[in-house]
Scaffold this active site. Structure first.
Site, PDB file in Angstrom:
ATOM      1  CB  ILE A 191      -0.976  -0.031   1.200  1.00  0.00           C
ATOM      2  CG1 ILE A 191      -1.975  -1.183   1.002  1.00  0.00           C
ATOM      3  CG2 ILE A 191      -1.718   1.286   1.360  1.00  0.00           C
ATOM      4  CD1 ILE A 191      -2.922  -1.432   2.165  1.00  0.00           C
ATOM      5  CD  GLU A 210       9.558  -1.552   5.853  1.00  0.00           C
ATOM      6  OE1 GLU A 210       8.452  -1.258   5.377  1.00  0.00           O
ATOM      7  OE2 GLU A 210       9.697  -2.283   6.853  1.00  0.00           O
ATOM      8  CB  VAL A 244       8.198   6.353  11.851  1.00  0.00           C
ATOM      9  CG1 VAL A 244       7.675   7.733  12.222  1.00  0.00           C
ATOM     10  CG2 VAL A 244       8.809   6.381  10.449  1.00  0.00           C
ATOM     11  CB  ALA A 275       1.076   2.590   4.248  1.00  0.00           C
ATOM     12  CG  HIS A 450       7.007 -13.051 -31.674  1.00  0.00           C
ATOM     13  ND1 HIS A 450       7.940 -12.627 -30.755  1.00  0.00           N
ATOM     14  CD2 HIS A 450       7.284 -12.414 -32.842  1.00  0.00           C
ATOM     15  CE1 HIS A 450       8.766 -11.774 -31.360  1.00  0.00           C
ATOM     16  NE2 HIS A 450       8.383 -11.633 -32.616  1.00  0.00           N
TER      17      HIS A 450
HETATM   18  P1  FAD Z   1     -13.414  -5.674   3.571  1.00  0.00           P
HETATM   19  O1  FAD Z   1     -13.223  -5.340   2.159  1.00  0.00           O
HETATM   20  O2  FAD Z   1     -12.699  -4.845   4.595  1.00  0.00           O
HETATM   21  O3  FAD Z   1     -14.978  -5.649   3.838  1.00  0.00           O
HETATM   22  C1  FAD Z   1     -15.533  -5.873   5.090  1.00  0.00           C
HETATM   23  C2  FAD Z   1     -16.869  -5.179   5.152  1.00  0.00           C
HETATM   24  O4  FAD Z   1     -17.531  -5.581   6.337  1.00  0.00           O
HETATM   25  C3  FAD Z   1     -16.759  -3.658   5.229  1.00  0.00           C
HETATM   26  O5  FAD Z   1     -17.618  -3.068   4.296  1.00  0.00           O
HETATM   27  C4  FAD Z   1     -17.208  -3.333   6.662  1.00  0.00           C
HETATM   28  O6  FAD Z   1     -17.845  -2.068   6.735  1.00  0.00           O
HETATM   29  C5  FAD Z   1     -18.176  -4.470   6.923  1.00  0.00           C
HETATM   30  N1  FAD Z   1     -18.378  -4.778   8.346  1.00  0.00           N
HETATM   31  C6  FAD Z   1     -17.455  -4.981   9.305  1.00  0.00           C
HETATM   32  N2  FAD Z   1     -18.045  -5.301  10.478  1.00  0.00           N
HETATM   33  C7  FAD Z   1     -19.374  -5.293  10.243  1.00  0.00           C
HETATM   34  C8  FAD Z   1     -20.516  -5.544  11.049  1.00  0.00           C
HETATM   35  N3  FAD Z   1     -20.405  -5.886  12.330  1.00  0.00           N
HETATM   36  N4  FAD Z   1     -21.737  -5.433  10.479  1.00  0.00           N
HETATM   37  C9  FAD Z   1     -21.884  -5.100   9.173  1.00  0.00           C
HETATM   38  N5  FAD Z   1     -20.829  -4.868   8.360  1.00  0.00           N
HETATM   39  C10 FAD Z   1     -19.603  -4.962   8.899  1.00  0.00           C
HETATM   40  N6  FAD Z   1      -6.131  -6.371  -2.293  1.00  0.00           N
HETATM   41  C11 FAD Z   1      -5.912  -6.948  -3.484  1.00  0.00           C
HETATM   42  O7  FAD Z   1      -6.114  -8.158  -3.627  1.00  0.00           O
HETATM   43  N7  FAD Z   1      -5.476  -6.211  -4.553  1.00  0.00           N
HETATM   44  C12 FAD Z   1      -5.229  -4.883  -4.454  1.00  0.00           C
HETATM   45  O8  FAD Z   1      -4.851  -4.252  -5.437  1.00  0.00           O
HETATM   46  C13 FAD Z   1      -5.452  -4.245  -3.213  1.00  0.00           C
HETATM   47  N8  FAD Z   1      -5.233  -2.937  -3.079  1.00  0.00           N
HETATM   48  C14 FAD Z   1      -5.490  -2.331  -1.888  1.00  0.00           C
HETATM   49  C15 FAD Z   1      -5.248  -0.976  -1.761  1.00  0.00           C
HETATM   50  C16 FAD Z   1      -5.495  -0.329  -0.573  1.00  0.00           C
HETATM   51  C17 FAD Z   1      -5.252   1.144  -0.452  1.00  0.00           C
HETATM   52  C18 FAD Z   1      -6.027  -1.072   0.534  1.00  0.00           C
HETATM   53  C19 FAD Z   1      -6.351  -0.398   1.834  1.00  0.00           C
HETATM   54  C20 FAD Z   1      -6.261  -2.430   0.422  1.00  0.00           C
HETATM   55  C21 FAD Z   1      -5.984  -3.071  -0.784  1.00  0.00           C
HETATM   56  N9  FAD Z   1      -6.185  -4.452  -0.938  1.00  0.00           N
HETATM   57  C22 FAD Z   1      -5.924  -5.042  -2.139  1.00  0.00           C
HETATM   58  C23 FAD Z   1      -6.674  -5.293   0.169  1.00  0.00           C
HETATM   59  C24 FAD Z   1      -8.158  -5.566   0.010  1.00  0.00           C
HETATM   60  O9  FAD Z   1      -8.858  -4.348  -0.026  1.00  0.00           O
HETATM   61  C25 FAD Z   1      -8.652  -6.442   1.138  1.00  0.00           C
HETATM   62  O10 FAD Z   1      -7.877  -7.617   1.217  1.00  0.00           O
HETATM   63  C26 FAD Z   1     -10.100  -6.838   0.929  1.00  0.00           C
HETATM   64  O11 FAD Z   1     -10.923  -5.695   0.855  1.00  0.00           O
HETATM   65  C27 FAD Z   1     -10.591  -7.746   2.061  1.00  0.00           C
HETATM   66  O12 FAD Z   1     -11.896  -8.122   1.801  1.00  0.00           O
HETATM   67  P2  FAD Z   1     -12.904  -8.489   2.988  1.00  0.00           P
HETATM   68  O13 FAD Z   1     -14.204  -8.731   2.330  1.00  0.00           O
HETATM   69  O14 FAD Z   1     -12.318  -9.522   3.849  1.00  0.00           O
HETATM   70  O15 FAD Z   1     -12.995  -7.169   3.893  1.00  0.00           O
HETATM   71  P1  AMP Z   2       2.333  -4.219   4.749  1.00  0.00           P
HETATM   72  O1  AMP Z   2       2.124  -5.080   5.968  1.00  0.00           O
HETATM   73  O2  AMP Z   2       2.712  -4.941   3.504  1.00  0.00           O
HETATM   74  O3  AMP Z   2       1.191  -3.267   4.547  1.00  0.00           O
HETATM   75  O4  AMP Z   2       3.587  -3.305   5.060  1.00  0.00           O
HETATM   76  C1  AMP Z   2       3.690  -2.512   6.186  1.00  0.00           C
HETATM   77  C2  AMP Z   2       5.161  -2.168   6.383  1.00  0.00           C
HETATM   78  O5  AMP Z   2       5.266  -1.166   7.385  1.00  0.00           O
HETATM   79  C3  AMP Z   2       6.022  -3.345   6.838  1.00  0.00           C
HETATM   80  O6  AMP Z   2       7.054  -3.532   5.898  1.00  0.00           O
HETATM   81  C4  AMP Z   2       6.553  -2.920   8.200  1.00  0.00           C
HETATM   82  O7  AMP Z   2       7.890  -3.326   8.416  1.00  0.00           O
HETATM   83  C5  AMP Z   2       6.473  -1.384   8.121  1.00  0.00           C
HETATM   84  N1  AMP Z   2       6.371  -0.714   9.428  1.00  0.00           N
HETATM   85  C6  AMP Z   2       5.611  -1.088  10.490  1.00  0.00           C
HETATM   86  N2  AMP Z   2       5.765  -0.202  11.529  1.00  0.00           N
HETATM   87  C7  AMP Z   2       6.650   0.760  11.105  1.00  0.00           C
HETATM   88  C8  AMP Z   2       7.216   1.948  11.682  1.00  0.00           C
HETATM   89  N3  AMP Z   2       6.907   2.335  12.920  1.00  0.00           N
HETATM   90  N4  AMP Z   2       8.091   2.694  10.948  1.00  0.00           N
HETATM   91  C9  AMP Z   2       8.406   2.313   9.686  1.00  0.00           C
HETATM   92  N5  AMP Z   2       7.903   1.209   9.090  1.00  0.00           N
HETATM   93  C10 AMP Z   2       7.036   0.435   9.768  1.00  0.00           C
END
Ligand code: FAD
Ligand code: AMP
Length: 474
Positions: A191, A210, A244, A275, A450
């Site tokens: 991220i 990092e 950090v 992140a 290709h």
């Molecule tokens: P979530 O997507 O977190 O969904 C859970 C849902 O449950 C949420 O809507 C929440 O509001 C709801 N919820 C929680 N508790 C309750 C409750 N008690 N009642 C009702 N609703 C509830 N993954 C990839 O594979 N590819 C990517 O490119 C990627 N890019 C990402 C970029 C960013 C910036 C971030 C933050 C994440 C990224 N991820 C990516 C990770 C991915 O988003 C997650 O792995 C994925 O969303 C997990 O799916 P999930 O359904 O388990 O949970």
């Molecule tokens: P990911 O788990 O892939 O989202 O990556 C998170 C990254 O943040 C990992 O590589 C960790 O080593 C790093 N990280 C966690 N805590 C700290 C911190 N306090 N300062 C700098 N990097 C951190």
């Protein structure tokens, strides 16, 4: 009291997929979700669609086009005037894509007969879920099966609290309305690198801090080093081994303190994205005494089939063990819905692809060279540089390397690691190959069109036996 066959709590990529699949099996399904956007609107799709995979990829695409228009068009002989940035339009496009896809889930629920419900879900016990919509009037849903899919939430660092403006999580960082002149990114994981790339391309001076000494410690280190070299060339600054430990906002700037081998240092930046990973989100999900167990890190405990140990209660996605990836959660959702329907289903956790959508992309599946060495497995290595791939050259993206690792004993592919153009698309051939326990020879003898980028995978597989055609075999 409403009665269902399956109630899913959470409509992210794990939950909504489970709900749709269960409905396809003829089950009566409800899917509850409490997601709220900053403007108060509700939407299905969870983190992935609202604040993760989809919006980040929209911005990565836009920012890459901006970067290429400024720095690459000349090479192609394309003359354009001054290339300018209209961040408002870029952000509107991002929001539009998100809206289209979250609206799509509502439509899919309707089409499949899933009862989508906005509000909070709480498991009271086996077969009983409390549903509380915004108006606070709770209702008890009776159900045969419960699927917990509550996802995850960003980790906040103790001395660096989010203030929603200067120190933000990944969601806020997708919605900046101006480019910060200087940006600190704490955490050099997937991220951090993706968001760091977006804002760096759009003009921010980005420093990634990092804590670990190794860059992308979980990736194959040859690939990680190549990626790091290319990110540095793009202007990203890295401080490795830099933990950090504090961040303070004063006079509109953030002062970060970090510790490395040489001691304590300060860095002043306009904004900071934290992140450092995500934690399972289970707040308010379980009433007392449900029998569902959480492990030490807060993940819901499950077996390989995502059973919680409480009869007919399942848990999937980011709230359970395993990589926090949308496709891993979705496949768990399908497996669980199939098991509920009485089918045989399983998931091969050994072949989950990982992709970092930077430019170049980084993608891998299976074991790294470091893991094989540690496990004492004898292996063969084949690599191929994208510099010798015709399509990559035509795309002006001829950098990076594809690497295939195969067992010395029987040639089975043990891992594939790529840093290069569209690596996230290229890895899929390798995932399929590994799913079928293919050998390097299977890829060697498969015809690759290709000129395509996929020829780099073909050549890397050939190189495993020192038989690459378009490279000198060493
Ligand atoms: P979530 O997507 O977190 O969904 C859970 C849902 O449950 C949420 O809507 C929440 O509001 C709801 N919820 C929680 N508790 C309750 C409750 N008690 N009642 C009702 N609703 C509830 N993954 C990839 O594979 N590819 C990517 O490119 C990627 N890019 C990402 C970029 C960013 C910036 C971030 C933050 C994440 C990224 N991820 C990516 C990770 C991915 O988003 C997650 O792995 C994925 O969303 C997990 O799916 P999930 O359904 O388990 O949970
Ligand atoms: P990911 O788990 O892939 O989202 O990556 C998170 C990254 O943040 C990992 O590589 C960790 O080593 C790093 N990280 C966690 N805590 C700290 C911190 N306090 N300062 C700098 N990097 C951190």
């Amino acid at each position: 009291m409403s009665k269902y066959d399956v109630v899913v709590i959470g409509a992210g990529p794990a939950g909504y997929v489970a709900a749709i699949r269960a409905a396809q099996h003829g089950k009566k399904v409800a899917c509850i979700d409490s997601w709220k956007n900053y403007d108060g609107s509700k939407a299905f799709g969870g983190t992935c669609l609202n604040a993760g995979c989809i919006p980040s990829k929209a911005l990565l695409e836009s920012s890459e086009l901006y970067e290429r228009a400024r720095h690459e068009f000349d090479t192609h002989g394309i003359k354009v005037g001054d290339v300018g940035l209209d961040l408002g339009t870029m952000q509107k496009r991002r929001a539009g894509i998100v809206k289209q896809f979250t609206g799509g889930i509502t439509a899919l629920f309707k089409a499949n007969g899933v009862q989508g419900m906005f509000g909070k879900g709480r498991m009271l016990g086996p077969g009983k879920v409390e549903y509380t919509p915004d108006d606070g009037n709770s209702e008890i849903l009776e159900t045969e099966h419960i699927v917990l899919a509550s996802g995850s939430t960003p980790i906040e660092l103790p001395n660096i609290p989010f203030d929603e403006k200067h120190i933000v999580d990944s969601w806020r960082a997708l919605e900046f309305d101006s480019v910060p002149p200087t940006l600190g990114v704490i955490g050099g994981g997937v991220i951090g690198l993706e968001l760091g790339s977006v804002w760096s391309r759009l003009g921010a001076e980005v420093t990634v801090l990092e804590a670990l000494d190794d860059f992308l410690a979980l990736a194959d280190q040859q690939i990680a080093k190549d990626a790091m070299r290319q990110f540095k060339k793009q202007g990203l600054k890295f401080k490795l081994g830099a933990r950090v430990n504090a961040g303070k906002v004063s006079d509109g700037k953030v002062k970060l303190s970090y510790q490395d081998k040489k001691g304590e240092h300060q860095l002043e930046v306009d904004k900071v994205i934290v992140a450092v990973g995500r934690r399972p989100y289970t707040d308010g999900l379980l009433a007392d005494g449900t029998g569902v167990k959480l492990d030490q890190r807060g993940f819901i405990e499950v077996d390989d089939e995502c059973r919680t140990g409480v009869s007919n209660v399942w848990a999937i996605g980011d709230c359970v063990r395993g990589p926090m990836l949308a496709h891993k959660g979705s496949e768990e959702g399908i497996m669980v819905a199939d098991l509920i329907a009485g089918e045989v289903a399983e998931l091969n956790y050994n072949v989950i692809p990982s992709v970092i959508y930077t430019a170049p992309e980084v993608a891998w599946v299976g074991k790294t060279e470091e893991e094989l060495k540690k496990a004492g497995v004898r292996y063969k290595v084949g690599t191929f540089n994208f510099g010798a791939n015709g399509r990559a050259k035509a795309m002006e993206q001829a950098t990076g390397v594809a690497k295939v690792l195969a067992a010395q004993a029987d040639d089975e592919i043990l891992g594939v690691h790529i840093v290069g153009p569209l690596a996230g698309e290229l890895i899929q051939e390798c995932v399929l190959a590994m799913e079928f326990s293919a050998s390097a020879e299977d890829i060697q003898r498969t015809i690759h069109a290709h000129p395509t980028l996929s020829e780099a995978i073909h050549e890397a597989a050939l190189a495993v036996d020192k038989m690459a055609i378009h490279a000198i075999n060493k």
